[in-house]
Enzyme design. Structure first.
Site, PDB file in Angstrom:
ATOM      1  N   ASN A   1       0.873  -1.107  -0.129  1.00 35.72           N
ATOM      2  CA  ASN A   1      -0.121  -0.054  -0.019  1.00 35.72           C
ATOM      3  C   ASN A   1       0.729   1.008   0.055  1.00 35.72           C
ATOM      4  OD1 ASN A   1      -1.715   2.066   0.679  1.00 35.72           O
ATOM      5  ND2 ASN A   1      -2.678   1.277   2.249  1.00 35.72           N
TER       6      ASN A   1
ATOM      7  N   ARG B   1      -2.457  -2.107  -3.332  1.00 30.78           N
ATOM      8  CA  ARG B   1      -3.575  -1.207  -3.199  1.00 30.78           C
ATOM      9  C   ARG B   1      -3.695   0.038  -4.203  1.00 30.78           C
ATOM     10  NH1 ARG B   1      -5.156   3.233   1.177  1.00 30.78           N
ATOM     11  NH2 ARG B   1      -7.128   4.005   0.436  1.00 30.78           N
TER      12      ARG B   1
ATOM     13  N   HIS C   1     -12.554   3.334   0.169  1.00 30.53           N
ATOM     14  CA  HIS C   1     -12.806   2.354   1.132  1.00 30.53           C
ATOM     15  C   HIS C   1     -13.389   1.051   0.737  1.00 30.53           C
ATOM     16  CE1 HIS C   1     -12.788   5.755   4.644  1.00 30.53           C
ATOM     17  NE2 HIS C   1     -11.498   5.416   4.303  1.00 30.53           N
TER      18      HIS C   1
ATOM     19  N   ARG D   1     -11.832  16.036   7.999  1.00 25.90           N
ATOM     20  CA  ARG D   1     -12.488  16.413   6.758  1.00 25.90           C
ATOM     21  C   ARG D   1     -13.814  16.943   6.834  1.00 25.90           C
ATOM     22  NH1 ARG D   1     -11.023  11.044   3.452  1.00 25.90           N
ATOM     23  NH2 ARG D   1      -9.550  10.638   5.063  1.00 25.90           N
TER      24      ARG D   1
ATOM     25  N   GLU E   1      -8.226  -4.875   5.122  1.00 31.79           N
ATOM     26  CA  GLU E   1      -8.003  -4.706   3.668  1.00 31.79           C
ATOM     27  C   GLU E   1      -6.928  -5.392   3.198  1.00 31.79           C
ATOM     28  OE1 GLU E   1      -8.497  -0.542   5.120  1.00 31.79           O
ATOM     29  OE2 GLU E   1      -8.961  -0.061   3.236  1.00 31.79           O
TER      30      GLU E   1
END
Ligand code: AMP
Length: 439
Positions: free
Chosen positions: A35, A118, A207, A268, A411
């Site tokens: 990743n 990823r 996601h 965010r 993940e």
């Protein structure tokens, strides 16, 4: 490259993701999961047969003189100061540690059978994971416009890994591909149609690998088929997103063209009235970069509380009576609650709500606030079960019409799984043309 017995492959098909029971004695399969972020590189070496990570680590501040390499499983983690001028150096350092480091899990790179990468943005090109070739690389590069920081960094990781391990298959697993099943009414924005088409402006989501993983695991936990369930999945961490999954297919999700949309997050803002953006830019004389920074890095829990983007710190302050921290906490839970309502309407009902990530897995207080008052909708949290800690679990009351599940996300496992899956499909093709399956 190592060879695989047909038994391994057939069992894999039957198990569809459950690898615990793979026949003993068959060849192991190790998948390296990479990743790569703009200045970081996370990795796990996953043993498919053992169904777990046998090594993992993180290179940080890649490109700077202060770069570090953390390596090791949990309590055995060590931090090594190493100069990593670029992703290529980081990959070399990781591979060297895997083979030559203390407690090295493998003796040679030949024991890495495939690499899963990823990739954040797969655009409309990729609705599933793919084996990487020149065409895939070109498309990922082209999509950098939609995810400038992420796709470029991921490609650096892909190229460095392909150079270091040219003989193994490399697989791209996209954050966005799970949401390619969204219907146009969910993924289009009500802007001028021509502009949307010209600039590929639409909802892509993010996601997706996490939502896909927790949906599958939750169906197993409930002992039902994913195809029989209406599910709302909630990835609540520093980044937050939710998805409506109707009989196994994602039909809506909260993140949009970028991961800024949707829920209120750590720093965010999520969805806001779009007119606020030009308003603030005009009054504060901000550039587009500055307003982007404001919405991505200075908003959310941090912006409202003034304390932190970390929910634990905000909770501690709220418990001391800090009004802004309390408000931030309230807004975060309310944001999730509103999406639950939306998605129940979108799917005309829900059978299970699944929570994951730092907040979803760990914060009983936030879960209590999210589900408070939802009893009329048949959603009843069991206070006692909500307090318990543990692995995959159901935390709704036995008579709750809607089941609430907590599933720790993984993940990396999903990426390793996709990689194995694709590689074995590829090897099946080779079975037809050769004596036996080989990679
Ligand atoms: P993630 O992005 O999945 O790593 O999640 C990070 C968020 O999870 C941060 O806001 C943390 O404060 C929050 N978090 C992690 N553990 C806990 C906990 N035990 N209680 C409350 N929040 C937590």
């Amino acid at each position: 490259m190592r060879r695989f017995s047909p038994a391994t492959i057939n069992e894999w098909i039957q198990l569809t993701g459950e690898v615990n029971n793979l026949e003993r004695g068959v060849q192991l399969l190790n998948v390296l999961v990479i990743n790569a972020g703009s200045s970081s590189l996370k990795y796990q070496l996953v043993s498919i047969e053992r169904n777990k990570a046998i090594a993992k680590g993180l290179c940080e501040r890649v490109g700077s003189k202060q770069s570090t390499h953390k390596h090791g499983l949990d309590e055995n983690e060590v931090v090594i100061d190493t100069y990593l001028p670029d992703h290529r150096a980081a990959i070399d350092c990781v591979l060297d540690t895997l083979v030559n480091g203390d407690d090295a899990p493998i003796r040679s790179l030949n024991e890495i059978d495939a690499v899963g990468h990823r990739i954040v943005q797969g655009g409309s090109y990729f609705d599933h994971s793919v084996i990487i070739d020149d065409d895939v690389i070109e498309k990922i590069d082209e999509l950098s416009e939609l995810a400038p920081l992420h796709n470029k960094a991921a490609l650096s990781g892909v190229r460095a890994c392909m150079d270091a391990m040219p003989d193994v298959p490399h697989v791209a697993v996209f954050d966005t591909s799970f949401f390619q099943s969204l219907p146009p009414k969910a993924y289009m924005y009500p802007l001028p149609y021509e502009l949307c088409k010209k600039y590929h402006i639409r909802k892509y989501g993010a996601h997706g690998t996490s939502h896909r993983y927790i949906a599958r695991r939750a169906a197993r936990l409930l002992d039902e088929s994913l195809e029989d369930l209406k599910m709302i999945t909630c990835h609540l961490g520093n980044g937050c997103s939710m998805a409506a999954i109707d009989h196994g297919a994602a039909v809506d999700t909260s993140m949009g063209l970028t991961p800024l949309d949707g829920l209120m997050m750590g720093s965010r803002c999520g969805s806001i009235d779009p007119a606020i953006v030009p308003f603030i830019m005009d009054h504060e004389h901000l550039t587009t970069d500055q307003v982007n920074e404001l919405m991505n890095k200075q908003s959310g829990l941090l912006g409202i509380s003034g304390v932190s983007n970390d929910l634990r710190s905000v909770r501690n302050e709220a418990e001391k009576g800090n009004e802004r921290a309390l408000l931030a906490y309230d807004m975060y839970s309310n944001s999730v609650k509103k999406y639950i309502g939306q998605y129940i309407a979108v799917m005309a009902g829900v059978d299970a709500i699944v929570l994951t990530a730092g907040v979803g897995e760990n914060c009983q207080k936030m879960r209590r606030m999210i589900f408070s008052g939802l009893q009329p909708l048949g959603i009843v949290l069991d206070e006692e079960k909500n307090r318990q800690r543990g692995f995959e679990r159901i935390i709704s009351t036995d008579d709750s019409h809607v089941r609430i599940c907590v599933i720790p996300t993984n993940e990396e496992y999903m990426i390793a799984h996709d990689t194995y899956d694709l590689v074995h499909k590829n090897s099946q093709i080779m079975v037809c043309s050769q004596d036996g399956p080989s990679l």
